[in-house]
Design a protein around this motif. Structure first.
Motif, short mmCIF file in Angstrom:
data_model
loop_
_atom_site.label_atom_id
_atom_site.label_comp_id
_atom_site.label_asym_id
_atom_site.label_seq_id
_atom_site.Cartn_x
_atom_site.Cartn_y
_atom_site.Cartn_z
N MET A 149 0.82 -1.20 0.00
CA MET A 149 0.00 0.00 0.00
C MET A 149 0.86 1.26 0.00
SD MET A 149 -2.96 -1.40 2.60
CE MET A 149 -4.09 -0.03 2.42
N TYR A 152 2.22 3.08 -3.19
CA TYR A 152 1.40 4.05 -3.91
C TYR A 152 1.39 5.42 -3.22
CZ TYR A 152 -0.53 -0.13 -6.13
OH TYR A 152 -0.67 -1.31 -6.81
N ILE A 159 -5.25 5.17 0.74
CA ILE A 159 -5.08 3.96 -0.06
C ILE A 159 -5.89 2.83 0.55
CG2 ILE A 159 -3.38 2.33 -0.97
CD1 ILE A 159 -1.33 4.75 -0.29
N GLY A 161 -6.56 -1.32 0.33
CA GLY A 161 -6.09 -2.60 -0.18
C GLY A 161 -7.25 -3.56 -0.38
N PHE A 192 -9.85 -2.02 -13.52
CA PHE A 192 -8.46 -2.29 -13.16
C PHE A 192 -7.61 -2.43 -14.42
CE2 PHE A 192 -10.17 -3.85 -9.00
CZ PHE A 192 -9.43 -3.00 -8.20
N ASP A 195 -2.70 -1.69 -11.91
CA ASP A 195 -2.76 -2.43 -10.66
C ASP A 195 -3.53 -1.69 -9.59
OD1 ASP A 195 -1.36 -4.76 -11.39
OD2 ASP A 195 0.54 -3.69 -11.27
N TYR A 196 -4.24 -0.66 -9.97
CA TYR A 196 -4.97 0.16 -9.02
C TYR A 196 -6.05 0.91 -9.76
CZ TYR A 196 -1.72 3.39 -11.17
OH TYR A 196 -0.99 4.09 -12.09
N SER A 198 -9.04 4.45 -9.14
CA SER A 198 -9.56 5.51 -8.28
C SER A 198 -10.97 5.17 -7.83
CB SER A 198 -9.58 6.84 -9.04
OG SER A 198 -8.29 7.33 -9.25
N LEU A 244 -6.93 5.60 -3.86
CA LEU A 244 -6.52 4.48 -4.70
C LEU A 244 -6.93 3.16 -4.07
CD1 LEU A 244 -2.98 5.37 -6.08
CD2 LEU A 244 -5.23 5.95 -6.97
N TYR A 245 -7.34 2.25 -4.92
CA TYR A 245 -7.76 0.91 -4.51
C TYR A 245 -6.92 -0.09 -5.28
CZ TYR A 245 -10.98 -3.11 -4.11
OH TYR A 245 -11.55 -4.35 -3.89
N THR A 246 -6.20 -0.95 -4.57
CA THR A 246 -5.27 -1.86 -5.22
C THR A 246 -5.98 -3.07 -5.81
OG1 THR A 246 -4.81 -3.23 -3.27
CG2 THR A 246 -3.54 -1.18 -3.51
N ARG A 247 -5.44 -3.56 -6.91
CA ARG A 247 -5.97 -4.79 -7.49
C ARG A 247 -5.59 -6.00 -6.63
NH1 ARG A 247 -6.60 -6.85 -12.96
NH2 ARG A 247 -5.70 -4.95 -13.83
#
Length: 357
Positions: A149, A152, A159, A161, A192, A195-196, A198, A244-247
């Motif tokens: 996390m 980013y 952020i 996860g 996606f 790798d992230y 919004s 941001l939201y991670t894949r």
């Protein structure tokens, strides 16, 4: 119609030279360590906030995940919402109360997730750390979750996860990450591609937020008790930073709600067999109306209140015709009335924790 959230217009750049943590399909597998070096040394500059209530074994798994991060955390603020399952005794037995990294705070009454996060984040902010990592007790971070996390951190001050259930299924949180003009949460307009992505709201199941953002938006609103507090908080944060939201999954999610029946008849049968609690009905409309005071600039009032009225009528019919519980009907309307006066919801007029759950 979807409303774009303030601060979301800028295009997010590509991350270079960062290998994200890998998650297996088995709950026994964990993230591999980050292969590239973070641009800054974040070791010890992050404080975690964990809120717990009557989940002592899950809590210990969460704490173990935090204490074994590849990127070392500086401290843990553990807020116990007056648990009645022997949580303090279990923590003492396992040695966590003697751990200098853990600040254990036991609240005199159950303030719900919102009350717990309000108190925990206030204490964490006062401690002066650069980042606050906020989570419930039913999530367990992978060892490289924090490092992933923080990779980013040059793109975002807030952020999220992704999460994976213990059976290997991904929690598709992206279904509820944007606010429509009616106030309903829906899927993000982005996908996606990287790798992230919004998003426009937040979730207190692993939110990592920078100190300066907290200084601008304050602490979670404890009036929510449970449900909606993280949505409001994430929306406020989106006005000052892209979220941001991670894949890649960073957490194991321990509690999985059963899937609702597909047919209308099946849903009616489900309501006949499984009655919702009075607390659910008190909060369900009340919290939506309280949330409106935060997101009113992103919704159309007519569409918002039309959705609320339709849901209020539908739930009223469910309480009377399906559940046949007049007490639930009364709690539904009592909560709705309280929600129309959000400034008066100071906790003195109704102790939500005392409503049967």
């Amino acid at each position: 119609m979807k409303i774009a959230v303030s601060g979301m217009n800028a295009q997010i750049g590509q991350l270079e030279g960062v290998n994200l943590c890998k998650a297996g399909t088995s709950p026994a597998m964990r993230c591999s360590s980050m292969q590239s070096t973070l641009s800054q040394d974040f070791s010890g500059r992050v404080i975690a906030v964990v809120v717990t209530f009557n989940r002592k074994e899950m809590l210990i798994e969460c704490l173990e995940g935090l204490l074994h991060q590849t990127c070392r955390i500086g401290r843990i603020v553990l807020v116990d919402n007056a648990s009645t399952d022997g949580t303090p005794e279990r923590l003492a037995e396992a040695g966590y109360l003697a751990n200098n990294l853990i600040d254990y705070v036991r609240l005199p009454v159950n303030g719900g997730g919102a009350g717990g996060f309000h108190e925990g984040m206030k204490r964490a902010y006062s401690a002066g750390y650069d980042w606050l990592w906020v989570m419930d007790d039913d999530v367990e971070p992978y060892p490289a979750a924090l490092a992933t996390m923080l990779s980013y951190s040059n793109l975002s001050g807030c952020i999220q996860g992704a999460e994976m259930y213990q059976d290997g299924e991904r929690l598709a949180w992206e279904q509820w990450t944007y606010i429509e003009s009616s106030g309903a949460r829906t899927s993000s307009e982005q996908s996606f591609k990287n790798d992230y992505m919004s998003v426009g709201v937040g979730c207190f199941e692993g939110m990592l937020i920078r100190r300066d953002i907290v200084s601008k938006i304050g602490f979670p609103d404890k009036r929510f008790f449970i449900g909606g507090d993280d949505v409001a908080y994430g929306y406020l944060a989106s006005k000052y930073t892209r979220i941001l939201y991670t894949r890649r999954p960073c957490f194991i999610k321990k509690i999985k709600a059963p899937a609702p029946p597909d047919s209308a008849l099946g849903r009616v049968r489900n309501r006949l067999r499984h009655h919702r609690s009075q607390r659910f009905y008190f909060l369900v409309i009340r919290n939506e109306l309280l949330l409106y005071s935060y997101i009113h600039d992103a919704v159309q009032p007519i569409r918002f209140y039309a959705r609320i009225v339709a849901r209020l009528m539908r739930l009223s019919l469910i309480t009377i015709l399906c559940e046949r519980r007049f007490g639930n009907f009364c709690m539904l309307w009592k909560g709705a009335w309280r929600g129309l006066r959000p400034k008066s919801l100071d906790g003195k007029d109704c102790d939500v924790g005392q409503i049967p759950s």
